[in-house]
Design a protein around this motif. Structure first.
Motif, PDB file in Angstrom:
ATOM      1  N   LEU A  56       1.496   2.001  -3.587  1.00  0.00           N
ATOM      2  CA  LEU A  56       0.264   2.433  -4.243  1.00  0.00           C
ATOM      3  C   LEU A  56      -0.170   3.815  -3.773  1.00  0.00           C
ATOM      4  O   LEU A  56      -0.593   4.660  -4.570  1.00  0.00           O
ATOM      5  N   TRP A  65      -9.058  -1.040  -7.113  1.00  0.00           N
ATOM      6  CA  TRP A  65      -7.994  -0.044  -7.273  1.00  0.00           C
ATOM      7  C   TRP A  65      -7.525   0.000  -8.725  1.00  0.00           C
ATOM      8  O   TRP A  65      -7.319   1.074  -9.291  1.00  0.00           O
ATOM      9  N   ASN A  94      -6.741   2.626  -1.150  1.00  0.00           N
ATOM     10  CA  ASN A  94      -5.437   2.356  -0.567  1.00  0.00           C
ATOM     11  C   ASN A  94      -5.457   2.526   0.949  1.00  0.00           C
ATOM     12  O   ASN A  94      -4.816   1.766   1.679  1.00  0.00           O
ATOM     13  N   VAL A 107       0.820  -1.201   0.000  1.00  0.00           N
ATOM     14  CA  VAL A 107       0.000   0.000   0.000  1.00  0.00           C
ATOM     15  C   VAL A 107       0.862   1.262   0.000  1.00  0.00           C
ATOM     16  O   VAL A 107       0.446   2.302  -0.513  1.00  0.00           O
TER      17      VAL A 107
END
Length: 200
Positions: A48, A105, A118, A45
């Motif tokens: 991202l 996502w 996220n 994460v």
């Protein structure tokens, strides 16, 4: 004012990385036992979120997300050897949830939507560590998490323009604050107990 926001953002990012120094030292000293699920999810994460944060336009506060990608990556690698050997049911549920959350996502075209997805994945990663710290506060390093808390506080003040994307630094602020309090909860209870006994 823009320079101030950028400076605070850079300091926050540096502190985010500095916080991993005592954390990693504590891991090698066998005092901290990182949760594998949390740190692998946070590595994912972190990358991202850094990408999504850049896409939202506020580059002055991108330094903390970058710091929270590199640090978790190193910690995740160390957790393979120094973390808990077994994966709990909560760990598995959180990892599956995080992986499944990658589908929306990838499909979302809105940077803000991906940012919130996220954050949800990040929270899935945080839960195992929050639960572990509640049960075993000594398994996490106070100095490291206090530095993370300071970094997250500065990150809140580094935001140059408050939009819905500002939810991320606020989330990080409360996450680190929660873990700091959980690490200290036994000491806080003991302190209140002593005060109560002194009054009696």
């Amino acid at each position: 004012m823009q320079n101030l926001h950028q400076t605070l953002g850079i300091i926050a990012g540096v502190l985010a990385l500095v916080g991993y120094i005592p954390y990693i030292i504590s891991i090698f000293a066998h005092k901290t036992r990182p949760n594998k699920a949390s740190w692998f999810i946070w590595t994912l994460v972190g990358g991202l979120l850094a990408f999504s944060y850049i896409a939202t336009g506020d580059k002055t506060s991108i330094w903390l997300p970058l710091g929270y990608f590199l640090g978790p990556f190193i910690t995740a690698i160390l957790s393979i050897r120094y973390g808990y050997a077994e994966w709990s049911r909560l760990d598995k549920i959180c990892v599956i949830t995080a992986v499944m959350s990658l589908v929306p996502w990838l499909m979302a075209n809105n940077p803000l939507v991906t940012l919130y997805i996220n954050m949800f994945i990040d929270l899935a990663g945080a839960l195992p560590t929050i639960v572990k710290t509640y049960r075993e506060p000594e398994s996490e390093d106070f100095i490291a998490w206090f530095i993370f808390f300071i970094a997250n506080t500065l990150e809140v003040f580094s935001v140059s323009k408050w939009t819905l994307a500002g939810a991320y630094p606020i989330y990080l602020f409360f996450l680190a604050g929660t873990i700091v309090l959980l690490i200290l909860k036994d000491k806080i209870k003991e302190k209140f107990k002593k005060k109560s006994e002194a009054i009696d």
